[in-house]
Design a protein around this motif. Sequence first.
Motif, mmCIF file in Angstrom:
data_model
loop_
_atom_site.group_PDB
_atom_site.id
_atom_site.type_symbol
_atom_site.label_atom_id
_atom_site.label_comp_id
_atom_site.label_asym_id
_atom_site.label_seq_id
_atom_site.Cartn_x
_atom_site.Cartn_y
_atom_site.Cartn_z
ATOM 1 N N GLU B 19 0.831 -1.211 0.000
ATOM 2 C CA GLU B 19 0.000 0.000 0.000
ATOM 3 C C GLU B 19 0.865 1.260 0.000
ATOM 4 N N ALA B 20 1.872 1.259 0.877
ATOM 5 C CA ALA B 20 2.727 2.449 0.981
ATOM 6 C C ALA B 20 3.491 2.683 -0.321
ATOM 7 N N MET B 21 3.980 1.592 -0.931
ATOM 8 C CA MET B 21 4.709 1.722 -2.196
ATOM 9 C C MET B 21 3.786 2.238 -3.300
ATOM 10 N N ARG B 22 2.582 1.674 -3.378
ATOM 11 C CA ARG B 22 1.636 2.056 -4.429
ATOM 12 C C ARG B 22 1.110 3.475 -4.216
ATOM 13 N N ASP B 77 8.011 17.636 4.723
ATOM 14 C CA ASP B 77 6.904 18.152 3.921
ATOM 15 C C ASP B 77 5.635 17.336 4.161
ATOM 16 N N ASP B 78 4.497 18.027 4.234
ATOM 17 C CA ASP B 78 3.224 17.349 4.494
ATOM 18 C C ASP B 78 2.428 17.088 3.228
ATOM 19 N N LEU B 79 2.792 17.777 2.146
ATOM 20 C CA LEU B 79 1.961 17.751 0.945
ATOM 21 C C LEU B 79 2.816 17.417 -0.268
ATOM 22 N N ARG B 80 2.330 16.512 -1.101
ATOM 23 C CA ARG B 80 3.069 16.106 -2.308
ATOM 24 C C ARG B 80 2.037 15.680 -3.347
ATOM 25 N N ARG B 81 2.134 16.266 -4.521
ATOM 26 C CA ARG B 81 1.174 15.961 -5.579
ATOM 27 C C ARG B 81 -0.264 16.099 -5.075
ATOM 28 N N GLY B 82 -0.483 17.125 -4.245
ATOM 29 C CA GLY B 82 -1.828 17.436 -3.776
ATOM 30 C C GLY B 82 -2.373 16.506 -2.703
ATOM 31 N N ARG B 83 -1.539 15.587 -2.195
ATOM 32 C CA ARG B 83 -2.016 14.659 -1.166
ATOM 33 C C ARG B 83 -1.028 14.629 -0.005
ATOM 34 N N PRO B 84 -1.477 14.123 1.158
ATOM 35 C CA PRO B 84 -0.532 14.009 2.276
ATOM 36 C C PRO B 84 0.665 13.155 1.857
ATOM 37 N N THR B 85 1.847 13.517 2.355
ATOM 38 C CA THR B 85 3.046 12.759 2.003
ATOM 39 C C THR B 85 2.992 11.350 2.606
ATOM 40 N N ASN B 86 3.847 10.468 2.093
ATOM 41 C CA ASN B 86 3.830 9.058 2.470
ATOM 42 C C ASN B 86 3.919 8.848 3.981
ATOM 43 N N LEU B 97 10.959 2.478 4.682
ATOM 44 C CA LEU B 97 11.031 1.123 4.131
ATOM 45 C C LEU B 97 10.388 1.027 2.745
ATOM 46 N N ALA B 98 9.315 1.766 2.520
ATOM 47 C CA ALA B 98 8.696 1.763 1.185
ATOM 48 C C ALA B 98 9.673 2.336 0.164
#
Lengths: 279, 279
Positions: B19-22, B77-86, B97-98
């Motif tokens: 999930e984290a990788m995807r 950073d909290d935001l990346r590509r408009g979504r919360p960061t990993n 790990l991802a």
Amino acid sequence: MEAALDDALAPERPERLREAMRYSLLAGGKRLRPILCLASCELAGAARSLAMPTAVALEMVHTMSLIHDDLPAMDNDDLRRGRPTNHKVFGDANAILAGDALLCRAFEMVAERSPGVPAERRVQVVAALARAAGAPGLVGGQVVDLESEGKLVGLETLEYIHLHKTGALLEISVTSGAMIAGAPGELVEALRRYARGIGLAFQIIDDILDVTADSATLGKTAGKDLIADKTTYPSLLGLDESRRRADALTTEATQSIEAWGEAAQPLMALASYITARDR
Amino acid sequence: MEAALDDALAPERPERLREAMRYSLLAGGKRLRPILCLASCELAGAARSLAMPTAVALEMVHTMSLIHDDLPAMDNDDLRRGRPTNHKVFGDANAILAGDALLCRAFEMVAERSPGVPAERRVQVVAALARAAGAPGLVGGQVVDLESEGKLVGLETLEYIHLHKTGALLEISVTSGAMIAGAPGELVEALRRYARGIGLAFQIIDDILDVTADSATLGKTAGKDLIADKTTYPSLLGLDESRRRADALTTEATQSIEAWGEAAQPLMALASYITARDR
């Protein structure tokens, strides 16, 4: 082996990153993975020098996993091989990046710094090493290990963790030497069985030592499994049964390669060393 | 491209790691690196499908670098590509790990999932990708970038950072496609010059957009260079001179491949896209 490791990071830039990489790579340790690789290359009839770049790569991957595992976000460990952990000295950011850089360098070692090894064998080792280090191996095992912390898990989950977190890299350590030597499939498979046996035995002994040894002998914090409320072989099976299981696995491991006679002696000795070690 | 990325992580275990990788790999983005790779493979006269596993690998390495860069220990950073960061979604440990797992999978893609590409070319790409991602490339650039935060650095250091942090991976994105197609050295070198030009132009535009665009358009926090007290092209040269420099680099880049005529059109168009983009 130490000279080869030292050599592998000689020209690294930037300086601070190079220091962080060398600090952990050259911090001593048993060098078990590279030694297994060289021994298996010799067993398969090739000169050990042929496997040296791969042996270095294996220690780099192992070191990367230690650096990342020790981070505050994971096991939050301050002591490793008797010295402050990488992030304690270089900071979390540089520790993460030094791990990433060691992982990349490992693949470069196998792919490019192995003259004399046919490209077909090199890509085979790169792919197997990538699986052993990644989600199907080491990283996968670490994720399940972290998920299991503070929980009571059964023997099945415990074995999953160890077969992935420690076992996968030990397996490729043994099989890669043979692959590089161009060993027949039958020998690679026998070595895989040997590696699985000693891999699990290795981990059981690790769990036992965490209970029975002190921090000074271990070079890392003793008793931390207990503190972290981790399920271990001794906590599931008791110390005596754990010891018996480690012995049985070692015996099985050596049996799978004894048909190779004299040539298998170094790997036989390494199996005994793993069961008898005190750190 | 999206289908190939989706496919590449289909069987990953354990579930949480997958999930984290995807989550980050399939979060959209420009897919610039894979597209450059496919375009350069076609320019060199091979079918783009031949380079698809490497194209996927390039996006995996890029994604890994974003996940690790966004960590609290680095850019926080909290935001990346408009979504919360990993790490905001999966926690710091799983994010680290991802990233590690994506890096490993990238090398596996090139080494093993590229049937039809001679092993010699695959090891060449593995080695070049390892350098681009590691200490001599991306990781090295990130280390110097972090060291330079809050300091006034000159143009030389700024270019060092970008040539390594962004440039190295863009360069291998372009050259790997040609390597896989078995292109002659002359073409690989022309493509390397092209890649260096668009790589630096890309970064200058990034710096300009950080000043001129808003967070919603960028899909990441705007103005963060200013807040982090980072030296940028606009802060050193001003907006107008930065824009002129990006244009000049783009022109040089396209000139280095125009001798290949029609076949070079897609890469020409990509160069214009980089200079004209608004996010």
